[in-house]
Structures are given as C-alpha cells and as structure tokens.
Design a protein around this motif. Structure first.
Motif, PDB file in Angstrom:
ATOM      1  N   MET A   1     -28.410 -79.121  53.834  1.00  5.59           N
ATOM      2  CA  MET A   1     -28.734 -78.584  52.512  1.00  5.59           C
ATOM      3  C   MET A   1     -30.187 -78.117  52.438  1.00  5.59           C
ATOM      4  O   MET A   1     -30.472 -76.968  52.135  1.00  5.59           O
ATOM      5  CB  MET A   1     -28.476 -79.686  51.475  1.00  5.59           C
ATOM      6  N   GLU A   2     -31.118 -79.046  52.783  1.00  6.55           N
ATOM      7  CA  GLU A   2     -32.542 -78.688  52.743  1.00  6.55           C
ATOM      8  C   GLU A   2     -32.839 -77.525  53.665  1.00  6.55           C
ATOM      9  O   GLU A   2     -33.697 -76.709  53.385  1.00  6.55           O
ATOM     10  CB  GLU A   2     -33.373 -79.896  53.162  1.00  6.55           C
ATOM     11  N   ARG A   3     -32.076 -77.501  54.765  1.00 11.43           N
ATOM     12  CA  ARG A   3     -32.237 -76.442  55.738  1.00 11.43           C
ATOM     13  C   ARG A   3     -32.021 -75.060  55.105  1.00 11.43           C
ATOM     14  O   ARG A   3     -32.831 -74.153  55.255  1.00 11.43           O
ATOM     15  CB  ARG A   3     -31.175 -76.676  56.798  1.00 11.43           C
ATOM     16  N   TYR A   4     -30.907 -74.939  54.335  1.00 10.05           N
ATOM     17  CA  TYR A   4     -30.596 -73.633  53.733  1.00 10.05           C
ATOM     18  C   TYR A   4     -31.624 -73.274  52.670  1.00 10.05           C
ATOM     19  O   TYR A   4     -32.020 -72.116  52.544  1.00 10.05           O
ATOM     20  CB  TYR A   4     -29.186 -73.652  53.152  1.00 10.05           C
ATOM     21  N   ILE A   5     -32.073 -74.310  51.914  1.00  8.90           N
ATOM     22  CA  ILE A   5     -33.102 -74.023  50.903  1.00  8.90           C
ATOM     23  C   ILE A   5     -34.358 -73.484  51.566  1.00  8.90           C
ATOM     24  O   ILE A   5     -34.957 -72.517  51.105  1.00  8.90           O
ATOM     25  CB  ILE A   5     -33.422 -75.296  50.089  1.00  8.90           C
ATOM     26  N   PHE A   6     -34.720 -74.088  52.724  1.00  4.05           N
ATOM     27  CA  PHE A   6     -35.908 -73.586  53.423  1.00  4.05           C
ATOM     28  C   PHE A   6     -35.726 -72.141  53.857  1.00  4.05           C
ATOM     29  O   PHE A   6     -36.633 -71.320  53.674  1.00  4.05           O
ATOM     30  CB  PHE A   6     -36.214 -74.454  54.642  1.00  4.05           C
ATOM     31  N   TYR A   7     -34.523 -71.828  54.414  1.00  7.47           N
ATOM     32  CA  TYR A   7     -34.334 -70.442  54.858  1.00  7.47           C
ATOM     33  C   TYR A   7     -34.398 -69.466  53.685  1.00  7.47           C
ATOM     34  O   TYR A   7     -34.992 -68.396  53.789  1.00  7.47           O
ATOM     35  CB  TYR A   7     -33.000 -70.299  55.596  1.00  7.47           C
ATOM     36  N   ILE A   8     -33.790 -69.863  52.555  1.00  9.53           N
ATOM     37  CA  ILE A   8     -33.822 -68.973  51.388  1.00  9.53           C
ATOM     38  C   ILE A   8     -35.255 -68.765  50.915  1.00  9.53           C
ATOM     39  O   ILE A   8     -35.691 -67.632  50.652  1.00  9.53           O
ATOM     40  CB  ILE A   8     -32.945 -69.547  50.257  1.00  9.53           C
ATOM     41  N   LEU A   9     -36.034 -69.891  50.861  1.00 12.05           N
ATOM     42  CA  LEU A   9     -37.425 -69.771  50.420  1.00 12.05           C
ATOM     43  C   LEU A   9     -38.229 -68.883  51.367  1.00 12.05           C
ATOM     44  O   LEU A   9     -39.019 -68.042  50.929  1.00 12.05           O
ATOM     45  CB  LEU A   9     -38.070 -71.154  50.361  1.00 12.05           C
ATOM     46  N   ALA A  10     -38.011 -69.064  52.689  1.00 10.27           N
ATOM     47  CA  ALA A  10     -38.752 -68.270  53.664  1.00 10.27           C
ATOM     48  C   ALA A  10     -38.435 -66.793  53.500  1.00 10.27           C
ATOM     49  O   ALA A  10     -39.332 -65.941  53.513  1.00 10.27           O
ATOM     50  CB  ALA A  10     -38.422 -68.738  55.079  1.00 10.27           C
ATOM     51  N   LEU A  11     -37.135 -66.496  53.295  1.00 13.49           N
ATOM     52  CA  LEU A  11     -36.727 -65.100  53.118  1.00 13.49           C
ATOM     53  C   LEU A  11     -37.390 -64.509  51.874  1.00 13.49           C
ATOM     54  O   LEU A  11     -37.963 -63.409  51.915  1.00 13.49           O
ATOM     55  CB  LEU A  11     -35.208 -65.036  52.998  1.00 13.49           C
ATOM     56  N   ILE A  12     -37.347 -65.260  50.749  1.00 14.16           N
ATOM     57  CA  ILE A  12     -37.957 -64.781  49.508  1.00 14.16           C
ATOM     58  C   ILE A  12     -39.439 -64.517  49.729  1.00 14.16           C
ATOM     59  O   ILE A  12     -39.976 -63.472  49.353  1.00 14.16           O
ATOM     60  CB  ILE A  12     -37.766 -65.824  48.386  1.00 14.16           C
ATOM     61  N   CYS A  38     -44.873 -69.031  44.189  1.00 14.57           N
ATOM     62  CA  CYS A  38     -43.860 -70.007  43.764  1.00 14.57           C
ATOM     63  C   CYS A  38     -43.041 -70.470  44.964  1.00 14.57           C
ATOM     64  O   CYS A  38     -42.676 -71.653  45.059  1.00 14.57           O
ATOM     65  CB  CYS A  38     -42.956 -69.414  42.702  1.00 14.57           C
ATOM     66  N   GLY A  39     -42.740 -69.560  45.908  1.00 14.57           N
ATOM     67  CA  GLY A  39     -42.029 -69.962  47.116  1.00 14.57           C
ATOM     68  C   GLY A  39     -42.818 -70.978  47.914  1.00 14.57           C
ATOM     69  O   GLY A  39     -42.255 -71.946  48.445  1.00 14.57           O
ATOM     70  N   ILE A  40     -44.146 -70.778  47.980  1.00 15.90           N
ATOM     71  CA  ILE A  40     -44.990 -71.723  48.721  1.00 15.90           C
ATOM     72  C   ILE A  40     -44.970 -73.086  48.033  1.00 15.90           C
ATOM     73  O   ILE A  40     -44.881 -74.136  48.691  1.00 15.90           O
ATOM     74  CB  ILE A  40     -46.406 -71.158  48.847  1.00 15.90           C
ATOM     75  N   ALA A  41     -44.976 -73.093  46.697  1.00 16.92           N
ATOM     76  CA  ALA A  41     -44.870 -74.361  45.965  1.00 16.92           C
ATOM     77  C   ALA A  41     -43.538 -75.033  46.280  1.00 16.92           C
ATOM     78  O   ALA A  41     -43.472 -76.258  46.442  1.00 16.92           O
ATOM     79  CB  ALA A  41     -45.011 -74.119  44.466  1.00 16.92           C
ATOM     80  N   GLY A  42     -42.462 -74.242  46.419  1.00 18.75           N
ATOM     81  CA  GLY A  42     -41.165 -74.798  46.793  1.00 18.75           C
ATOM     82  C   GLY A  42     -41.216 -75.469  48.149  1.00 18.75           C
ATOM     83  O   GLY A  42     -40.622 -76.535  48.348  1.00 18.75           O
TER      84      GLY A  42
ATOM     85  N   MET B   1     -40.718 -84.871  55.927  1.00 22.69           N
ATOM     86  CA  MET B   1     -40.452 -83.636  56.665  1.00 22.69           C
ATOM     87  C   MET B   1     -39.076 -83.097  56.281  1.00 22.69           C
ATOM     88  O   MET B   1     -38.229 -83.834  55.804  1.00 22.69           O
ATOM     89  CB  MET B   1     -40.557 -83.877  58.163  1.00 22.69           C
ATOM     90  N   ILE B   2     -38.866 -81.809  56.508  1.00 22.84           N
ATOM     91  CA  ILE B   2     -37.621 -81.186  56.119  1.00 22.84           C
ATOM     92  C   ILE B   2     -36.597 -81.461  57.199  1.00 22.84           C
ATOM     93  O   ILE B   2     -36.806 -81.127  58.358  1.00 22.84           O
ATOM     94  CB  ILE B   2     -37.799 -79.668  55.960  1.00 22.84           C
ATOM     95  N   SER B   3     -35.451 -82.069  56.825  1.00 26.30           N
ATOM     96  CA  SER B   3     -34.473 -82.412  57.851  1.00 26.30           C
ATOM     97  C   SER B   3     -33.825 -81.149  58.390  1.00 26.30           C
ATOM     98  O   SER B   3     -33.426 -80.270  57.628  1.00 26.30           O
ATOM     99  CB  SER B   3     -33.403 -83.338  57.267  1.00 26.30           C
ATOM    100  N   GLY B   4     -33.756 -81.051  59.722  1.00 25.31           N
ATOM    101  CA  GLY B   4     -33.109 -79.916  60.343  1.00 25.31           C
ATOM    102  C   GLY B   4     -34.031 -78.736  60.610  1.00 25.31           C
ATOM    103  O   GLY B   4     -33.615 -77.770  61.223  1.00 25.31           O
ATOM    104  N   ILE B   5     -35.276 -78.822  60.135  1.00 19.44           N
ATOM    105  CA  ILE B   5     -36.214 -77.728  60.356  1.00 19.44           C
ATOM    106  C   ILE B   5     -37.328 -78.246  61.259  1.00 19.44           C
ATOM    107  O   ILE B   5     -37.972 -79.250  60.953  1.00 19.44           O
ATOM    108  CB  ILE B   5     -36.816 -77.250  59.019  1.00 19.44           C
ATOM    109  N   SER B   6     -37.544 -77.547  62.393  1.00 22.49           N
ATOM    110  CA  SER B   6     -38.617 -77.977  63.280  1.00 22.49           C
ATOM    111  C   SER B   6     -39.929 -77.339  62.840  1.00 22.49           C
ATOM    112  O   SER B   6     -39.954 -76.434  62.015  1.00 22.49           O
ATOM    113  CB  SER B   6     -38.306 -77.584  64.726  1.00 22.49           C
ATOM    114  N   ILE B   7     -41.033 -77.857  63.404  1.00 21.07           N
ATOM    115  CA  ILE B   7     -42.356 -77.337  63.026  1.00 21.07           C
ATOM    116  C   ILE B   7     -42.498 -75.884  63.472  1.00 21.07           C
ATOM    117  O   ILE B   7     -43.203 -75.100  62.836  1.00 21.07           O
ATOM    118  CB  ILE B   7     -43.454 -78.231  63.633  1.00 21.07           C
TER     119      ILE B   7
END
Lengths: 174, 105
Positions: A1-12, A38-42, B1-7
């Motif tokens: 879950m967190e993984r997808y949120i990170f990808y979405i934030l990075a894309l934005i 705001c993405g960086i705050a996320g 740290m974010i699970s599943g995301i590497s540095i």
C-alpha cells in the motif's frame, strides 16, 4: 500500500516540477510549485517525520508560496506570457542536465548503502530536546544564530522593499 | 522507513527533482521563475538529508534538524529575494534578467 502511495507521490512531484519550470504563465508555474511542495510533505509523512511534514506545509505551502504569489501579482499582468529560451539553448541545457543525472544515478547505484531496518517513530519532543540541548551533539548555538538571521532578514527585507522613499525621508529629518 | 521502497528509489526521485530545478534555473529568463527553480533544488536536497537520516542512521536526529535549518534559511532567502525583486521593479519596471545590468541604483 505505502509502496503505491510513494509511486503516485513521486509521479505527481516530477510531473508538476517539469510543468513548473516549463509553463509560460507565471501564476500557473507558482501553483505547480505548490503541488510539488505538498508532494514533498507527503513523503515526509510516509517516512514518519510528522513534525517536518507540518513545517513543510506551514512554511513552504503557507508562507513562501503566498509570498511568491504576492510578488507575481505586484509585478506582472496575469495574462502576460513569459519570454521563452531559444530551442538550441533548451536542448543543450537538457542534454547537460541528463548527463549530470546519469553521473548522479551511476554514483548512487554503485554505492552500497548500509541500510538499517527500523520502525523508530520520532516524536516532536525528541526533536525539541535535541534542538535545545547544551550537551555534545546539541544544537542550541545554531538555533540561536538562526533566530538572529531571521530577524536580520526581516529587517533587511523591509528596508530594501521600502526603497528610496525611506532613504529620502531620513535625509530630510537630518 | 517506507515498506517496500529502497533508498535507491527515493534518491532517484530527488536527483530527478534536482536536475529539473537546474534546468529551470538555466533556461528561465525571469527573476521570479529563477526563484521557483531554486526552491525546487533546495527541497530536493532537504529530502536527501531526511531520507539518509531515516534509512542509514535512524537513532540520530542530525538530518531532521539540519533540514529544519535549511527550511529556515530558505524562508529568509525568499523574503529577501522577493523584496529585492519588488525594489528592482520600481527602479527599472521589469524583472527580466536581461534588463538587469547595473548593480548600483
């Protein structure tokens, strides 16, 4: 879950950063910058530094962006289209940036980071204690210095923005 | 740290942001646009501080505190830059880089 949120934030973040440096309308460029911030705050929320995320939202999204919007409105017509760089210059700059990015990524991926698996949550109290501690590793001196710097910057900004009028008035009084 | 995301992935994103900022810094011709690019560059470096703190030295707080200082200095810098831009606009009625050729008013 967190993984997808990170990808979405990075894309934005990346899409809006590109839009922000290439948009021809000044005000839109500032609003795109707001989305990037705001993405960086996320991202700070995701890696569990809530205090830093709050600072990012208040200082950047609430302070700096509003300041830049004010200066845009004081200085420009909203409809004014910005002058744009010539195509060869853009291509050369893009190429140089890509080469620099390649060097960065090569260095990052060839370095072996010693990642420590952890789930430590940092509270605001920890940050405050470290910021105000007198012991070794404490940050009381830079904390005081930065407050003086902010005061100096504030006075300097007022005097510079007032400009000539203030100088003339002072002369008349003398 | 974010699970599943590497540095590595986070550092890739911040490098991308950094070079987008540099691209804007070089190609834009307007003082306020250059200020916006500088903000993007500063933010990319702040994320690097925070992420390296979290992933490599999670029991230290140096990265977080340094990033607070960077944000404070960036706020001061923006306030000064905006005041200089407004003063410049009063003097020469323009904020384009090519019109800014004298340093003494």
């Amino acid at each position: 879950m967190e993984r997808y949120i990170f990808y979405i934030l990075a894309l934005i973040m990346i899409v809006f950063a590109i839009a922000s440096v290439s948009s021809r309308k000044m005000l839109r460029s500032v609003i795109y910058l707001l989305f990037v911030l705001c993405g960086i705050a996320g991202i700070y929320f995701l890696i569990d530094y809530n205090f830093l995320a709050a600072i990012q939202l208040t200082v950047y999204a609430g302070g700096i962006v509003v300041l830049i919007i004010f200066s845009v409105l004081l200085v420009h017509h909203i409809e004014l289209e910005l002058e744009i760089a010539k195509l060869p210059k853009k291509l050369i700059t893009g190429f140089v940036c890509l080469v620099g990015l390649g060097v960065f990524l090569f260095t990052i991926y060839s370095h072996d980071f010693l990642v420590v698996e952890n789930d430590i949550t940092t509270t605001t109290a920890d940050i405050g204690r470290r910021l105000l501690s007198y012991d070794a590793g404490g940050f009381i001196l830079p904390f005081e210095v930065i407050s003086v710097l902010l005061l100096a910057a504030m006075i300097g900004a007022i005097i510079i923005a007032k400009g000539r009028k203030l100088a003339l008035k002072n002369k008349e009084e003398v | 740290m974010i699970s599943g995301i590497s540095i590595y992935e986070i550092l890739t994103v911040t490098s991308l942001l950094f070079f987008i900022g540099i691209y804007g810094f070089i190609t834009r011709k307007n003082l306020i646009s250059i200020l916006i690019s500088v903000e993007i560059i500063l933010n990319a470096s702040v994320i690097n501080f925070v992420v390296i703190n979290k992933y490599l030295y999670p029991d230290m707080l140096q990265g977080v505190i340094f990033s607070i200082f960077i944000i404070a200095v960036a706020a001061a810098e923006t306030a000064l830059a905006v005041s200089i831009i407004i003063n410049l606009y009063r003097q020469i009625n323009s904020v384009e880089v090519k019109d800014t050729e004298i340093m003494k008013y």
